[in-house]
Design a protein around this motif. Sequence first.
Motif, PDB file in Angstrom:
ATOM      1  N   UNK A 105       0.921  -1.250  -0.004  1.00  0.00           N
ATOM      2  CA  UNK A 105       0.002   0.097  -0.102  1.00  0.00           C
ATOM      3  C   UNK A 105       0.843   1.158  -0.167  1.00  0.00           C
ATOM      4  N   UNK A 106       0.480   2.126  -0.861  1.00  0.00           N
ATOM      5  CA  UNK A 106       0.994   3.376  -0.992  1.00  0.00           C
ATOM      6  C   UNK A 106       2.633   3.421  -1.375  1.00  0.00           C
ATOM      7  N   UNK A 107       2.873   2.238  -2.230  1.00  0.00           N
ATOM      8  CA  UNK A 107       4.273   2.166  -2.809  1.00  0.00           C
ATOM      9  C   UNK A 107       3.578   2.164  -4.348  1.00  0.00           C
ATOM     10  N   UNK A 108       4.190   3.041  -5.259  1.00  0.00           N
ATOM     11  CA  UNK A 108       3.706   3.474  -6.577  1.00  0.00           C
ATOM     12  C   UNK A 108       4.897   3.275  -7.314  1.00  0.00           C
ATOM     13  N   UNK A 109       4.451   3.149  -8.746  1.00  0.00           N
ATOM     14  CA  UNK A 109       5.381   3.123  -9.986  1.00  0.00           C
ATOM     15  C   UNK A 109       5.125   4.304 -10.648  1.00  0.00           C
ATOM     16  N   UNK A 110       5.987   4.683 -11.532  1.00  0.00           N
ATOM     17  CA  UNK A 110       5.866   5.793 -12.735  1.00  0.00           C
ATOM     18  C   UNK A 110       6.965   5.518 -13.703  1.00  0.00           C
TER      19      UNK A 110
END
Length: 339
Positions: free
Chosen positions: A297-302
């Motif tokens: 949770x709350x670890x994102x990719x871009x």
Amino acid sequence: MSISLDVLIVGGGPAGLAAAIAARQHGLRYQVLEKGALVNSLLRYPTHMVFFTTPELLEIGGLPFVSPFEKPTRQEALRYYRRVTDAFELQVAQYEPVIGLTARDGVFHLRSQRPHAAHRDWIASAVVIATGAYDVPNELGIPGEHLPHVSHYYLEPHAYYRRRVVIVGGKNSAAEAALDLYRAGASVLIVHRRPALGESIKYWVKPDIENRIKEGTIEARFLTRVIEIRPGEVVLAPADSDLSPDLGVQTVEPADGVLLLTGYRSDTTLLRMAGAAIEETQGAPVHDPETFETTVPNLFLAGAVVAGRQSGRIFIENGRFHGRVVIEEIAKRLLRATV
């Protein structure tokens, strides 16, 4: 003492910068940590590279990319992203790699290493991994791959003047490097395991490389692979039993330089540190395709990191939009938490 943030962005490429712009516009406390120079991947592109796309498709933050050319150069792109960073006064720490990332008690704990200084510790409510897919080459796993005259990157041709260069690969990077080297006075041999060059080669490059191969000024061995690299030479064999049954035939070719332009993949080291799931077949992080959130949770990719070994499907043109989507989701969650 740890520095507290709303979001920490790992990676200072176009996707990471786009996320930083969005974070600034949403009033979030943010920081970008980049292990090398700003847009470090672009530094490893060929010096005189011309992008396949048009300038407006490289734009981030609504700042116009002005170029006198239909297709911008690497140098123009570097200048543009410096201008973006200055125009938005983005908080970017260069040459400061993240060396630790854990998720505890609903927040992230990170450690970064400053050049010539002590490390820094960070606490963040959310983390965006925007580390790209150009730092980890697809290795062949053959003897001699790490010899000094072997490289997975091509910058410019001068060092190869009047020298024999073997290029492994059959896509755009290999074709452009071969032409550049040939025109700078190198002797070039392309080795490719497939029966022909890739169809995705830039439309103005493809007929050029095909004509040079046809006339013999650039050599090419198709359905062929390198099985060993030695000082001054390479050992070649048929690609595999399906494409060429005579696997016992081997040839030795001279090689002053070897360029293994076989593609790249995402670095998932930090994601694994944090406990994010990785789809092992393609090496891609498991994530929500709408929000780009990983299984943590709350670890994102871009950006290109979302694609694993299939990094060729994410470019600046489409990856630049990920940051805005991710930051909007983070800002929405932070707002709900304060209500």
